[in-house]
Design an enzyme around this catalytic site. Structure first.
Site, PDB file in Angstrom:
ATOM      1  N   LYS A 156       0.821  -1.064  -0.015  1.00  0.00           N
ATOM      2  CA  LYS A 156      -0.011   0.155   0.011  1.00  0.00           C
ATOM      3  C   LYS A 156       0.754   1.313  -0.013  1.00  0.00           C
ATOM      4  CE  LYS A 156      -3.896   1.880   2.779  1.00  0.00           C
ATOM      5  NZ  LYS A 156      -4.718   1.600   4.126  1.00  0.00           N
ATOM      6  N   LEU A 178      -6.638   8.919   3.563  1.00  0.00           N
ATOM      7  CA  LEU A 178      -6.767   7.494   3.915  1.00  0.00           C
ATOM      8  C   LEU A 178      -8.106   7.146   4.791  1.00  0.00           C
ATOM      9  CD1 LEU A 178      -3.320   6.588   5.421  1.00  0.00           C
ATOM     10  CD2 LEU A 178      -3.979   6.181   3.456  1.00  0.00           C
ATOM     11  N   SER A 232      -9.186   1.932   2.846  1.00  0.00           N
ATOM     12  CA  SER A 232      -8.342   2.629   2.106  1.00  0.00           C
ATOM     13  C   SER A 232      -7.380   1.861   1.429  1.00  0.00           C
ATOM     14  CB  SER A 232      -7.660   3.481   3.105  1.00  0.00           C
ATOM     15  OG  SER A 232      -6.854   3.041   4.009  1.00  0.00           O
ATOM     16  N   ILE A 290      -7.627   1.025  10.061  1.00  0.00           N
ATOM     17  CA  ILE A 290      -7.860   1.796  11.426  1.00  0.00           C
ATOM     18  C   ILE A 290      -9.351   1.678  11.636  1.00  0.00           C
ATOM     19  CG2 ILE A 290      -8.026   3.942  10.430  1.00  0.00           C
ATOM     20  CD1 ILE A 290      -6.684   5.255  12.707  1.00  0.00           C
ATOM     21  N   GLY A 313     -11.234  -0.568   9.327  1.00  0.00           N
ATOM     22  CA  GLY A 313     -11.567  -1.558   8.279  1.00  0.00           C
ATOM     23  C   GLY A 313     -10.807  -1.576   6.746  1.00  0.00           C
ATOM     24  N   SER A 314     -10.035  -0.898   6.815  1.00  0.00           N
ATOM     25  CA  SER A 314      -9.142  -0.717   5.491  1.00  0.00           C
ATOM     26  C   SER A 314      -8.612  -1.761   5.025  1.00  0.00           C
ATOM     27  CB  SER A 314      -8.283   0.605   5.660  1.00  0.00           C
ATOM     28  OG  SER A 314      -8.682   1.481   5.871  1.00  0.00           O
TER      29      SER A 314
END
Length: 570
Positions: free
Chosen positions: A131, A180, A206, A227, A229-230
């Site tokens: 990422k 994000l 994100s 943080i 559900g990303s």
């Protein structure tokens, strides 16, 4: 007139295009072809051998072939790079493309194996996507902000250091949303990422660039962050496996981030893959590297085979799972309910027990966590955008061809209220409230020992990761199924279950709505709109239970595969 920030974004996007080898540019299908999963096999860029490599989803199999030199790292990296570039042309999932650097690294690893007969580490020769938060020396880390164009890292983030020591080949970085803090993936620099199962839909966020890339088999293993559900939302939307570890189990040091300094609900990193083997291999390799010697925040906890063998969960012989059919905030769409029913039947057929899980103080937890996230009144986002003059993105809906909106205001805005700066004392009180809620939720979980019949509390909870499958761009408003775990710091995985089937997943009759968001999400459902989208669920364990959660996910995954085989289901 084009402003300076727009010019900089356009130039950076053009530079990205020019970093793609010309011979890897394909003839893309028309925009109205929504599912593009078959393009890598039909575009003539990848050889039959390269398709064989990239279609191998079991990371353990790839590593075994690399260790024995049946496959070279150079050919594996080349194959995945080609497929990643195909994925980029179809879904716009990448940010940093550095072909020469990655291929040089793969050749170096091949030479070491050939010369010494030994692998460099447990991830020897494996290409890994990252990422766009994980700094790589000499490369930009833009993270979706125009102002960050031209910021080159002078050192590797700790994760990249460890991946290199483990013998991996970092080979691409993937797209994120501006700030994000969205469950979708769009920014002014690199644009919008789409879902390869249906490009009208979002891959989530994100870590949405990772989700789209992995769904296209453009990487064998990726790393995202979470943080609220990303990791889990993109994995659910894209048919992947992931692990959201507990705070500070894996090393975050040196990665860029939003909301830095907010440490009550910490962002964590985790693996994303097309197999649960990839999740385990990555997690164990990073923990075995003793990351606490490089990141002072990492918990000094070695990989525990005892926990992986589920010695605190009856050896895994008869587990008791709780099913959270509904979190009391938003009722899941019909395909999610069918997936939970399938999972329950599969687990019971495998000899495990399943009981209903009743939500405990969910709305209080939701309000607390979202108020913590918004405590600065949005200053973090505004400051970064003001550096270049770009506007803060207010919606993920596209300007053209946007899906009809069914909700004017997400529930979270109602809970948190208008932007407001919390004082230090107010923030401390929110942190105290969160600790109290964590204790209350743990006590509630422990009390389930009276219902399980195993002499233990419920071993893990099965629930949706999000209330719906992948939705049209701009429509992802639900995040509490995942944020619950961030606030309580529960180790959580996501695993794929099925796909939306318009013949099976008819709309359900209206229910008594919990709130306006629940009503709007109910009205969003259309079985034909969602047809063919992946449906995933999450498995929730307790804090610092990474090994056990991976093992229990393996058990659930095996039970589901056996159940579908017996039932003749895909």
């Amino acid at each position: 007139m084009t402003s300076d920030w727009q010019r900089r974004c356009a130039e950076r996007k053009q530079a990205q295009l020019e970093s793609i080898p010309a011979e890897w540019i394909i003839q893309c299908p028309p925009d109205n072809q929504l599912n593009v999963q078959d393009v890598p096999a039909k575009c003539s860029l990848l050889s039959a051998h390269e398709l064989e490599i990239t279609d191998t989803v079991d990371v353990d199999v790839i590593l075994q072939k690399l260790r024995t030199a049946e496959w070279s790292s150079f050919e594996v990296t080349t194959a995945f790079y080609k497929r990643a570039i195909v994925a980029q042309q179809l879904t716009n999932c990448l940010t940093e493309i550095f072909v020469e650097k990655a291929l040089a690294r793969s050749k170096e690893l091949d030479d070491i194996l050939k010369t010494t007969g030994k692998v460099v580490g447990p991830l020897h020769g494996l290409p890994i996507s990252l990422k766009d938060q994980f700094a790589i020396k000499g490369l930009e880390t833009i993270m979706g902000y125009a102002a960050w164009i031209g910021r080159y890292a002078d050192s590797d983030s700790v994760l990249v250091e460890i991946l290199n020591e483990c013998g991996a080949v970092p080979f691409v970085r993937t797209n994120v949303p501006q700030t994000l803090m969205w469950g979708e993936t769009y920014n002014h620099v690199f644009g919008r990422t789409t879902n390869p199962f249906n490009r009208y839909m979002t891959p989530g966020g994100s870590s949405g660039g990772e989700g789209a890339l992995l769904a296209m088999r453009g990487s064998p293993l990726g790393v995202g962050t979470d943080i609220g559900g990303s990791l889990r939302i993109p994995s659910a939307f894209c048919g992947l496996y992931t692990l959201r570890p507990s705070y500070e189990r894996l090393p975050y040091c040196g990665a860029v981030n939003a909301l830095e300094g907010q440490e009550s609900i910490s962002s964590v990193l985790g693996p994303m893959a097309n197999s649960i083997s990839g999740v385990k291999i990555f997690t164990k390799a990073i923990i075995d590297s003793q990351p606490w010697n490089k990141d002072p925040l990492v918990t000094r906890k070695e990989w525990s085979e005892k926990e992986y063998k589920l010695e605190y969960h009856g050896g895994g012989k008869q587990l008791c799972f709780g099913i959270m059919w509904d979190n009391g905030v938003v009722k899941p769409h019909p395909p999610l309910q069918r997936a939970m029913a399938m999972t329950k039947s599969a687990l019971e057929a495998a000899g495990h027990k399943v009981v209903d899980w009743e939500p405990h103080r969910h709305l209080e937890i939701y309000k607390n966590s979202e108020t913590i996230f918004a405590a600065d009144g949005g200053d973090d986002y505004r400051i970064q955008c003001e550096l270049s003059g770009e506007p803060v993105i207010q919606t993920m809906s596209p300007q053209e061809d946007a899906h009809e909106s069914v909700m004017d205001e997400p529930l979270v805005k109602s809970l948190v209220g208008k932007p407001y700066h919390r004082s230090a004392l107010e923030l401390w009180q929110l942190h105290k409230e969160k600790r109290d809620l964590r204790k209350s939720h743990l006590d509630y979980w422990q009390a389930t020992v009276s219902r399980t019949g195993t002499g233990r509390p419920i071993d893990a909870i099965i629930s949706p990761a999000v209330a719906y499958p992948a939705v049209p761009h701009g429509m992802n408003t639900d995040s509490f199924y995942t944020t619950l775990c961030n606030a309580m710091d529960y180790t959580t995985s996501v695993f794929p279950v099925t796909f939306v089937d318009s013949k099976l997943d008819d709309p359900h009759p209206p229910h008594e709505f919990y709130n306006h968001e629940d009503e709007a999400i109910y009205k969003l459902y259309d079985s034909k709109l969602f047809d063919g989208c992946p449906v995933g669920l999450q498995l929730i364990g307790k804090t610092q239970e990474e090994e056990a959660v991976i093992a229990m996910t393996e058990i659930v995954d095996k039970a589901l595969k056996n159940f579908k085989m017996v039932k003749g289901m895909s």
